[in-house]
Scaffold this motif. Structure first.
Motif, PDB file in Angstrom:
ATOM      1  N   ILE A 186      -0.544   6.380 -16.295  1.00 59.93           N
ATOM      2  CA  ILE A 186       0.430   5.308 -16.119  1.00 59.93           C
ATOM      3  C   ILE A 186       0.702   5.224 -14.579  1.00 59.93           C
ATOM      4  N   ILE A 187       0.590   6.395 -13.992  1.00 60.54           N
ATOM      5  CA  ILE A 187       0.755   6.602 -12.388  1.00 60.54           C
ATOM      6  C   ILE A 187      -0.637   5.780 -11.745  1.00 60.54           C
ATOM      7  N   MET A 188      -1.530   6.240 -12.161  1.00 63.44           N
ATOM      8  CA  MET A 188      -2.761   5.530 -11.714  1.00 63.44           C
ATOM      9  C   MET A 188      -2.973   4.269 -11.853  1.00 63.44           C
ATOM     10  N   ALA A 189      -2.473   3.747 -13.341  1.00 61.56           N
ATOM     11  CA  ALA A 189      -2.415   2.147 -13.407  1.00 61.56           C
ATOM     12  C   ALA A 189      -1.470   1.447 -12.299  1.00 61.56           C
ATOM     13  N   GLY A 190      -0.186   2.133 -12.103  1.00 58.27           N
ATOM     14  CA  GLY A 190       0.532   1.469 -11.133  1.00 58.27           C
ATOM     15  C   GLY A 190      -0.342   1.327  -9.600  1.00 58.27           C
ATOM     16  N   ILE A 191      -0.803   2.369  -9.431  1.00 54.74           N
ATOM     17  CA  ILE A 191      -1.774   2.356  -8.075  1.00 54.74           C
ATOM     18  C   ILE A 191      -2.810   1.297  -8.034  1.00 54.74           C
ATOM     19  N   VAL A 192      -3.338   1.432  -9.191  1.00 51.41           N
ATOM     20  CA  VAL A 192      -4.678   0.508  -9.044  1.00 51.41           C
ATOM     21  C   VAL A 192      -4.026  -0.917  -9.122  1.00 51.41           C
ATOM     22  N   ASP A 193      -3.050  -1.178  -9.865  1.00 47.81           N
ATOM     23  CA  ASP A 193      -2.604  -2.599  -9.693  1.00 47.81           C
ATOM     24  C   ASP A 193      -2.152  -3.423  -8.403  1.00 47.81           C
ATOM     25  N   ARG A 194      -1.980  -2.446  -7.587  1.00 55.31           N
ATOM     26  CA  ARG A 194      -1.821  -2.856  -6.109  1.00 55.31           C
ATOM     27  C   ARG A 194      -2.886  -2.878  -5.258  1.00 55.31           C
ATOM     28  N   MET A 195      -4.152  -2.544  -5.905  1.00 60.07           N
ATOM     29  CA  MET A 195      -5.335  -2.751  -5.098  1.00 60.07           C
ATOM     30  C   MET A 195      -5.871  -3.970  -4.445  1.00 60.07           C
ATOM     31  N   PRO A 196      -5.630  -5.044  -5.670  1.00 61.46           N
ATOM     32  CA  PRO A 196      -6.125  -6.286  -5.440  1.00 61.46           C
ATOM     33  C   PRO A 196      -5.442  -7.000  -4.261  1.00 61.46           C
ATOM     34  N   TRP A 197      -3.986  -6.684  -4.011  1.00 58.42           N
ATOM     35  CA  TRP A 197      -3.354  -7.279  -3.134  1.00 58.42           C
ATOM     36  C   TRP A 197      -3.560  -6.679  -2.026  1.00 58.42           C
ATOM     37  N   ALA A 198      -3.861  -5.144  -1.868  1.00 58.90           N
ATOM     38  CA  ALA A 198      -4.428  -4.671  -0.475  1.00 58.90           C
ATOM     39  C   ALA A 198      -5.667  -5.349  -0.269  1.00 58.90           C
ATOM     40  N   ILE A 199      -6.554  -5.647  -1.034  1.00 58.67           N
ATOM     41  CA  ILE A 199      -7.810  -5.893  -0.685  1.00 58.67           C
ATOM     42  C   ILE A 199      -7.827  -7.499  -0.006  1.00 58.67           C
ATOM     43  N   ILE A 203      -8.673  -8.865   3.701  1.00 52.27           N
ATOM     44  CA  ILE A 203      -9.404 -10.000   3.824  1.00 52.27           C
ATOM     45  C   ILE A 203      -8.745 -11.024   4.723  1.00 52.27           C
ATOM     46  N   SER A 204      -7.316 -11.359   4.574  1.00 52.08           N
ATOM     47  CA  SER A 204      -6.617 -12.214   5.375  1.00 52.08           C
ATOM     48  C   SER A 204      -6.807 -11.765   7.026  1.00 52.08           C
ATOM     49  N   GLN A 205      -6.493 -10.648   7.044  1.00 55.72           N
ATOM     50  CA  GLN A 205      -6.680 -10.288   8.495  1.00 55.72           C
ATOM     51  C   GLN A 205      -8.125 -10.143   9.060  1.00 55.72           C
ATOM     52  N   ILE A 206      -9.246 -10.237   8.440  1.00 56.02           N
ATOM     53  CA  ILE A 206     -10.611 -10.359   9.097  1.00 56.02           C
ATOM     54  C   ILE A 206     -10.706 -11.401  10.177  1.00 56.02           C
ATOM     55  N   ASP A 207     -11.229 -11.010  11.099  1.00 59.14           N
ATOM     56  CA  ASP A 207     -11.742 -11.999  12.189  1.00 59.14           C
ATOM     57  C   ASP A 207     -13.072 -11.762  12.668  1.00 59.14           C
ATOM     58  N   TYR A 394      -2.554   3.099  12.814  1.00 61.58           N
ATOM     59  CA  TYR A 394      -2.299   3.243  14.482  1.00 61.58           C
ATOM     60  C   TYR A 394      -3.411   2.834  15.374  1.00 61.58           C
ATOM     61  N   TRP A 395      -4.464   3.436  14.924  1.00 57.92           N
ATOM     62  CA  TRP A 395      -5.821   3.339  15.819  1.00 57.92           C
ATOM     63  C   TRP A 395      -6.350   2.058  15.613  1.00 57.92           C
ATOM     64  N   LEU A 396      -6.361   1.670  14.487  1.00 59.89           N
ATOM     65  CA  LEU A 396      -7.242   0.253  14.186  1.00 59.89           C
ATOM     66  C   LEU A 396      -6.191  -1.030  14.030  1.00 59.89           C
ATOM     67  N   GLY A 397      -4.988  -0.684  13.947  1.00 58.07           N
ATOM     68  CA  GLY A 397      -3.948  -1.741  14.052  1.00 58.07           C
ATOM     69  C   GLY A 397      -3.895  -2.298  12.571  1.00 58.07           C
ATOM     70  N   ILE A 398      -4.311  -1.590  11.288  1.00 50.99           N
ATOM     71  CA  ILE A 398      -4.376  -2.038   9.838  1.00 50.99           C
ATOM     72  C   ILE A 398      -2.749  -1.688   9.403  1.00 50.99           C
ATOM     73  N   ASP A 399      -2.720  -2.822   8.631  1.00 49.72           N
ATOM     74  CA  ASP A 399      -1.233  -2.694   7.801  1.00 49.72           C
ATOM     75  C   ASP A 399      -1.101  -1.411   7.059  1.00 49.72           C
ATOM     76  N   PRO A 400      -0.095  -0.502   7.135  1.00 44.05           N
ATOM     77  CA  PRO A 400      -0.029   0.624   6.563  1.00 44.05           C
ATOM     78  C   PRO A 400      -0.334   0.628   5.262  1.00 44.05           C
ATOM     79  N   ARG A 401       0.238  -0.389   4.545  1.00 41.66           N
ATOM     80  CA  ARG A 401       0.199  -0.439   3.072  1.00 41.66           C
ATOM     81  C   ARG A 401      -1.352  -0.765   2.518  1.00 41.66           C
ATOM     82  N   VAL A 402      -2.113  -1.236   3.690  1.00 36.65           N
ATOM     83  CA  VAL A 402      -3.554  -1.161   3.313  1.00 36.65           C
ATOM     84  C   VAL A 402      -4.345   0.111   3.406  1.00 36.65           C
ATOM     85  N   SER A 403      -3.891   0.806   4.623  1.00 33.13           N
ATOM     86  CA  SER A 403      -4.637   1.986   5.043  1.00 33.13           C
ATOM     87  C   SER A 403      -4.083   3.219   4.012  1.00 33.13           C
TER      88      SER A 403
END
Length: 448
Positions: A186-199, A203-207, A394-403
């Motif tokens: 159940i815990i893993m399902a909640g974590i994996v469910d947020r993975m598409p949002w993180a991806i 992708i929206s930050q790729i330049d 902090y080094w790459l400037g990535i959103d903490p919720r993604v990192s």
């Protein structure tokens, strides 16, 4: 591919997998049922406007790991299985100081069932306390419909408590009729469910223009390589073990000799699993919150200002303390869970011994020294995994919720639970005379 096809050829194994998937789907559907009296749109607007770097926001992001969602999802399953985990940890620690609970732990399966019963009872008051705290946070945002505050608080407490108890029941059903550990899945399902949002966020930050405003090609390649390296390292440390040789005594019955075989005692390098990070993260939530609260009364205090900067997420002092507490709790957890004196006593009673060591105190001292040494490497790996998201953010400037998907508690839970599920499915295949997933040998789970 052949092993995957064989899984669905076995009716018993197929039914267990489908049953587990069905209950996880029910969990995710129920997670979107809102609590009565709360304006979901207002909650999302308030959460979106808050400071993501504040101590309260950091604490809320950490709680997402165990609740399976965010603060803007004020649903009946908003607490997730966090109350059940809290109750389990409380009883586990009480087992070291309360003789009656310690005695139950030594009574095998009967004692385990009794402790599980106590855990269910303790989960109810923990649910009530956590739901009150959760609703107080929401109430302070002004997101309750006008004239419904009392009803919203009452129904929120009852609904969240009932939702958490239902999730606990789902986990127990998966334990008995499904595949894997129910609460962990159940815990893993909640974590994996947020993975598409993180991806999608990444992708929206790729330049690709090279302007330096977003995530460039070099950063993207580094993130992919780092993610694969961290996953591989997590799998390695989850399966790593030190094997102590064991000699069984020979028994002569009539004209035949029995026993005398050689085996080993597997000591896990990461004996604490994910718990040291859980304890350290929980402990490190409170100092920034306390300092932030004191600064509201004394905003001009230089001492509080320095302490606030030192305990800020990403500060050098904060991360050093975080790593230090991971080491402390790693040794604390192993000390609580690993009992070398009981091991030595059981080996002596069964007529087994470690070659070159006398049964009893010598064996217990040797096992304790070995466990303390290998636990250092496990704690060091956990500390490295825990600070990787901070360094990447902090080094790459990535959103903490993604990192956060590059390390920390979430990744360890996903990898450990996945290994455990795969190992149990493979055991079912081998029991029905089918080949496993790997031709090189059986896959070892995180708990084997």
């Amino acid at each position: 591919m052949r092993a995957l096809i064989n899984v669905f050829k076995i009716q018993d194994l197929r039914n267990k997998i489908l049953f587990t998937v069905a209950l996880l789907i029910i969990y995710r559907i129920g997670f979107h049922i809102p609590c009565p009296g709360f304006n979901i749109d207002a909650i999302r607007a308030a959460v979106g406007a808050r400071d993501t770097e504040s101590p309260w926001s950091r604490a809320a992001q950490y709680m997402q790991i165990f609740t399976g969602g965010t603060l803007d999802n004020s649903t009946l399953f908003g607490l997730g299985v966090m109350p059940y985990i809290t109750a389990s940890i409380i009883l586990m620690l009480l087992g070291e100081v309360v003789p009656s609970i310690r005695k139950l732990r030594q009574e095998g399966q009967v004692g385990y069932r009794k402790i599980q019963e106590y855990t269910r009872y303790l989960t109810v008051p923990v649910c009530i306390i956590q739901s009150i705290m959760y609703i107080r946070i929401l109430g302070g945002m002004g997101v309750v419909y006008p004239g419904m505050y009392t009803q919203a608080v009452l129904f929120g407490i009852i609904g969240m408590t009932a939702g958490s108890m239902f999730l606990m029941w789902l986990g127990e059903q998966i334990d008995e009729y499904g595949v894997g550990n129910g609460v962990s899945l159940i815990i893993m399902a909640g974590i994996v469910d947020r993975m598409p949002w993180a991806i999608g966020r990444l992708i929206s930050q790729i330049d690709f223009t090279g302007s330096g405003q977003g995530v460039g090609v070099a950063k993207l390649v580094f993130l992919l390589v780092a993610f694969l390296a961290v996953v591989a390292g997590t799998i390695l440390i989850s399966q790593a073990q030190r094997r102590l040789p064991l000699q069984h005594a020979k028994l002569v019955r009539g004209y035949r000799m029995y026993g005398g075989q050689k085996s080993y005692i597997p000591l896990r390098v990461n004996g604490g699993g994910v718990m040291p990070i859980v304890f350290a993260s929980s402990f490190m939530m409170f100092p920034p919150i306390v300092v932030d609260s004191l600064r509201r009364f004394w905003p001009e205090s230089r001492i509080l200002m320095v302490m606030s900067d030192s305990l800020h997420y990403g500060a050098f002092t904060y991360n050093v303390l975080y790593m230090l507490f991971i080491f402390v709790f790693a040794y604390f957890w192993v000390t609580v869970q690993f009992q070398p004196k009981e091991w030595a006593k059981n080996l002596r009673d069964s007529g087994s011994f470690i070659p070159g060591l006398r049964p009893g105190k010598r064996t217990a001292d040797y096992m304790e020294s070995v466990m303390m040494r290998i636990n250092y490497y496990g704690a060091a790996f956990l500390a490295a995994i825990a600070i990787i998201p901070t360094l990447v953010s902090y080094w790459l400037g990535i959103d903490p919720r993604v990192s956060n998907f590059l390390g920390g508690t979430g990744l360890l839970i996903v990898v450990s639970v996945s290994l455990d599920v795969v190992q149990k499915i493979e055991a079912g295949l081998l029991m029905h005379s089918y080949e496993g997933f790997s031709q090189a040998g059986r896959i070892k789970g995180a708990y084997t």
